[in-house]
Write an enzyme that holds these catalytic residues in place. Structure first.
Site, PDB file in Angstrom:
ATOM      1  NE  ARG A  33      -0.635   0.176   4.975  1.00  0.00           N
ATOM      2  CZ  ARG A  33      -1.296   0.130   6.128  1.00  0.00           C
ATOM      3  NH1 ARG A  33      -2.605  -0.032   6.116  1.00  0.00           N
ATOM      4  NH2 ARG A  33      -0.649   0.239   7.272  1.00  0.00           N
ATOM      5  N   GLY A  38       8.658  -1.935   2.586  1.00  0.00           N
ATOM      6  CA  GLY A  38       7.935  -1.784   3.843  1.00  0.00           C
ATOM      7  C   GLY A  38       8.558  -0.775   4.785  1.00  0.00           C
ATOM      8  CE  LYS A  49      19.786  -0.122  12.752  1.00  0.00           C
ATOM      9  NZ  LYS A  49      18.460   0.504  12.865  1.00  0.00           N
ATOM     10  CD  GLU A 206      12.562   1.553  30.150  1.00  0.00           C
ATOM     11  OE1 GLU A 206      11.630   0.844  30.593  1.00  0.00           O
ATOM     12  OE2 GLU A 206      12.731   1.774  28.939  1.00  0.00           O
ATOM     13  N   GLY A 273       7.072   0.751  22.092  1.00  0.00           N
ATOM     14  CA  GLY A 273       6.620  -0.514  21.535  1.00  0.00           C
ATOM     15  C   GLY A 273       5.840  -0.347  20.246  1.00  0.00           C
ATOM     16  CG  HIS A 445      46.561 -11.364  16.921  1.00  0.00           C
ATOM     17  ND1 HIS A 445      46.026 -10.833  18.069  1.00  0.00           N
ATOM     18  CD2 HIS A 445      47.791 -10.805  16.762  1.00  0.00           C
ATOM     19  CE1 HIS A 445      46.898  -9.984  18.585  1.00  0.00           C
ATOM     20  NE2 HIS A 445      47.987  -9.958  17.811  1.00  0.00           N
TER      21      HIS A 445
END
Length: 466
Positions: A33, A38, A49, A206, A273, A445
């Site tokens: 739509r 998405g 990001k 929070e 949420g 390493h």
């Protein structure tokens, strides 16, 4: 028109499920739509990001002396930062369009509603171009995703100006001088990291007693210290009782330890949420079994309605793009009668802030609650050669093994590049690796991944470099 599969929603789950079904020889259509890709590609994972990368580079410019470098008057253009992010999104969405064409998947632009059908529900699409189109298929896959949760009772509803959801925060007209972010999950923390890096005064509220509450307690504590050091303010254990809009800015009323406090800022981001996009698409008429607003499905994505599958955010937690993709591909293989992928793969969680946070498997607290006999290893990045050479010494790797079998049960990390490193642990859990397997693996390493080896050795008291 008739298909073997119609997918509703073209996010990572929807479009990857459609591609796999096409690869399996099925005739496929996908209904979208808004824009291909998405929420994830257009208003979520990818643009966020891109913003965080700009913030990371800008932050590095202020620490060039750590590397023996210098540059005068580093600056930024907020509008161009946003434009870059939107440009990345456009590129990715165009890539999905190419993939649909390459895999001969019909794209139907419009909003879908399900109606009772023969083999599966019929899909009635109100087309963007006008009119309607009814599509029949042997199978229908719901990949409709989710949207930000809003709380009208306390005024936590986006107006696009002073009160934002993630969507508004990704492409604001101007940069606010101050922000209050409600919620310290991955979304809230990522926006806090981005805006603070560019100079916005940020306060995170929070309700739980710690930030990043789904993470291991040690990671949460380390993250709180790191973010505070970067100048982000926190109110933990704080219940938001009301959000007001005075003449300018916002006023957020919070209750902390029984005391009321009013926080003020230019704007507020609500990151508390998500809500599944399951309303208004005909599920009630079909009698689809729901669970707290999400579609109930089985391990193959099947619902209780013949021919109807549901995957991703609309089908319950964890609400992660990579989980949706795995479920969709699995369901596409199942309906084609193909060999199936792992039913219960380890699902990693990542927070792309500075520092990054990544985890997979159970936490130490969960192990205690399940009364598991475990042994735990830790290794700090300050003792890792690559981390020291890169001036990226913050954080650690923590591993949890079953004491009797040596099975890897969980891994938790905070630091630079850990969102890339966590996949090693995902593979280890998938292949049922033990601590001996990890300890017997040669790690290159110098790399930060050597911390995986050292943490595994530490679980047996045999760590070498601390």
């Amino acid at each position: 028109m008739s298909y073997d599969l119609v997918v509703i929603g073209s996010g990572p789950g929807g479009y990857e499920g459609a591609i796999r079904a096409s690869q399996n020889g099925l005739k496929v259509a996908i209904v979208e739509r808004e824009a291909l890709g998405g929420i994830c590609l257009n208003w979520g994972c990818i643009p966020a990001k891109a913003l965080l990368k700009s913030a990371e580079v800008y932050d590095k410019l202020h620490h060039l002396e750590d590397y023996g470098l210098s540059a005068s008057n580093p600056g930024y253009d907020f509008e161009k930062v946003i434009q870059r992010s939107r440009g990345v999104t456009k590129t990715m969405s165009g890539g999905v369009a190419y993939l649909m064409k390459k895999n001969k998947i019909d794209v139907i632009e419009g909003s879908a509603v399900l109606e009772p059908g023969k083999d599966a529900p019929k899909v009635v699409v109100t087309l963007k171009a006008g009119g309607t189109q009814t599509v029949e298929a042997k199978n229908v896959m719901l990949a409709v995703g989710a949207r930000a949760r809003e709380i009208p009772a306390i005024g936590a509803v986006s107006d696009g100006e002073r009160i934002w959801t993630y969507r508004n925060a990704l492409a604001p007209k101007t940069q606010p001088k101050s922000l209050i972010i409600i919620g310290s999950g991955a979304i809230g923390i990522e926006f806090a990291s981005f805006y603070k890096a560019l100079g916005t005064e940020v306060t995170v509220v929070e309700a739980m007693d710690r930030i990043l509450p789904v993470e291991d307690h040690e990671v949460s504590a380390e993250a709180l210290k790191a973010f505070k050091k970067r100048g982000i303010n926190f109110r933990v254990g704080a219940k938001v009782t009301k959000i007001e809009k005075p003449a300018t800015g916002v006023a957020v009323h919070v209750e902390v330890a029984g005391k009321l406090e009013i926080l003020t800022a230019e704007g507020c981001i609500v990151a508390v949420g998500i809500v599944a996009n399951t309303d208004g698409i005909g599920l009630e008429k079909l009698g689809v079994v729901m669970d707290r607003g999400h579609v109930k499905n089985d391990s193959h994505g099947k619902t209780n309605v013949k021919g109807l599958y549901a995957i991703g955010d609309c089908a319950g937690p964890p609400w992660l793009a990579h989980k949706a993709s795995h479920e969709a591909v699995h369901a596409a293989d199942y309906m084609a009668g193909r060999k199936l992928s792992n039913l219960t793969p380890p699902i990693p969680g990542c927070t792309y802030a500075t520092p990054e946070v990544a985890s997979v498997g159970i936490t130490e607290q969960a192990a205690k609650e399940q009364k598991l006999d475990v042994k735990i290893g830790r290794f700090p990045f300050r003792a890792n050669g690559r981390a020291v050479a890169s001036s990226e010494t913050l954080g650690f790797v923590k591993v949890i093994f079953d004491k009797k079998t040596g099975a890897l049960l969980g891994a938790h990390m905070i630091g630079a590049n850990v969102t890339e490193m966590v996949q090693g642990f995902c593979l280890a859990i998938t292949m049922e690796a033990t601590e001996e397997d990890l300890q017997g693996t040669v790690f290159p390493h110098p790399t930060m991944s050597e911390a995986i080896l050292e943490a595994s050795l530490d679980a047996d008291g045999r760590v070498i470099n601390t």
